[in-house]
Scaffold this motif. Sequence first.
Motif, PDB file in Angstrom:
ATOM      1  N   ARG A  15       8.974   9.240  -0.467  1.00  0.00           N
ATOM      2  CA  ARG A  15       7.512   9.113  -0.480  1.00  0.00           C
ATOM      3  C   ARG A  15       7.060   7.760   0.067  1.00  0.00           C
ATOM      4  NH1 ARG A  15       7.765  12.129  -5.753  1.00  0.00           N
ATOM      5  NH2 ARG A  15       7.010  14.202  -5.226  1.00  0.00           N
ATOM      6  N   GLU A  46       1.801   6.528  -7.104  1.00  0.00           N
ATOM      7  CA  GLU A  46       0.730   7.439  -7.533  1.00  0.00           C
ATOM      8  C   GLU A  46       1.093   8.896  -7.216  1.00  0.00           C
ATOM      9  OE1 GLU A  46      -4.099   8.017  -7.121  1.00  0.00           O
ATOM     10  OE2 GLU A  46      -3.074   6.714  -5.699  1.00  0.00           O
ATOM     11  N   ASP A  47       1.590   9.150  -6.022  1.00  0.00           N
ATOM     12  CA  ASP A  47       1.985  10.513  -5.642  1.00  0.00           C
ATOM     13  C   ASP A  47       3.076  11.046  -6.571  1.00  0.00           C
ATOM     14  OD1 ASP A  47       0.228  10.293  -3.513  1.00  0.00           O
ATOM     15  OD2 ASP A  47       1.792  10.072  -1.983  1.00  0.00           O
ATOM     16  N   ASN A  90       4.626   7.307   3.355  1.00  0.00           N
ATOM     17  CA  ASN A  90       3.359   6.584   3.264  1.00  0.00           C
ATOM     18  C   ASN A  90       3.305   5.335   4.138  1.00  0.00           C
ATOM     19  OD1 ASN A  90       1.776   8.156   1.365  1.00  0.00           O
ATOM     20  ND2 ASN A  90       3.343   7.645  -0.113  1.00  0.00           N
ATOM     21  N   ARG A 141      -3.430   5.515 -15.198  1.00  0.00           N
ATOM     22  CA  ARG A 141      -3.059   4.322 -14.427  1.00  0.00           C
ATOM     23  C   ARG A 141      -3.019   3.142 -15.383  1.00  0.00           C
ATOM     24  NH1 ARG A 141      -3.260   2.741  -9.075  1.00  0.00           N
ATOM     25  NH2 ARG A 141      -4.240   4.674  -8.445  1.00  0.00           N
ATOM     26  N   LEU A 145       0.834  -1.214   0.000  1.00  0.00           N
ATOM     27  CA  LEU A 145       0.000   0.000   0.000  1.00  0.00           C
ATOM     28  C   LEU A 145       0.865   1.259   0.000  1.00  0.00           C
ATOM     29  CD1 LEU A 145      -2.850  -0.980   2.493  1.00  0.00           C
ATOM     30  CD2 LEU A 145      -3.077  -0.545   0.037  1.00  0.00           C
ATOM     31  N   ALA A 146       1.934   1.267   0.788  1.00  0.00           N
ATOM     32  CA  ALA A 146       2.824   2.436   0.844  1.00  0.00           C
ATOM     33  C   ALA A 146       3.525   2.643  -0.490  1.00  0.00           C
ATOM     34  CB  ALA A 146       3.843   2.263   1.966  1.00  0.00           C
ATOM     35  N   ASP A 167       2.493   1.563  -3.529  1.00  0.00           N
ATOM     36  CA  ASP A 167       1.496   1.970  -4.528  1.00  0.00           C
ATOM     37  C   ASP A 167       1.131   3.443  -4.387  1.00  0.00           C
ATOM     38  OD1 ASP A 167       1.482  -0.613  -5.519  1.00  0.00           O
ATOM     39  OD2 ASP A 167      -0.454  -1.149  -4.632  1.00  0.00           O
ATOM     40  N   LYS A 168       0.970   3.908  -3.154  1.00  0.00           N
ATOM     41  CA  LYS A 168       0.636   5.314  -2.911  1.00  0.00           C
ATOM     42  C   LYS A 168       1.805   6.210  -3.320  1.00  0.00           C
ATOM     43  CE  LYS A 168      -1.846   8.670  -0.959  1.00  0.00           C
ATOM     44  NZ  LYS A 168      -1.848   9.776  -1.910  1.00  0.00           N
ATOM     45  N   ALA A 169       3.027   5.779  -3.052  1.00  0.00           N
ATOM     46  CA  ALA A 169       4.204   6.568  -3.437  1.00  0.00           C
ATOM     47  C   ALA A 169       4.320   6.669  -4.954  1.00  0.00           C
ATOM     48  CB  ALA A 169       5.466   5.948  -2.848  1.00  0.00           C
TER      49      ALA A 169
END
Length: 117
Positions: free
Chosen positions: A102, A24-25, A106, A53, A17-18, A20-22
């Motif tokens: 990032r 995307e950010d 996250n 995406r 999750l961290a 994937d969020k990084a």
Amino acid sequence: MPGLDALFAELNKVVKLAVDKAIEDTALQTQIDARNLVPYDTGQLHDSIQVQREENGFNISANTDYAYYVHEGYVDKSGKFRPGTPYLSQPLNDNAALYGKRVQENMPKKVIIRVKV
């Protein structure tokens, strides 16, 4: 050990999750930076800079007939080379350098995992 397998599976989810969020950010910030850097005339090139995406991440692109020439440069009608503005590659490189930070930002500060033993 079933308890350890469950623990590692849960930790893997948290890390994924961290990451994937990084990703995307990083993609979204690259889009913002590219739009701030691209030369602005009619706004068509600026507005064409998009993030999509995809299965394995994100695609950042500019979709106009002249996007490549603005980015890489071109030879004008008089034969003079006009240098480009690397409005995509520069922000991508800058943001890629911040990717690890990032991921860390996250990651949750505290992870509570309940495992049946």
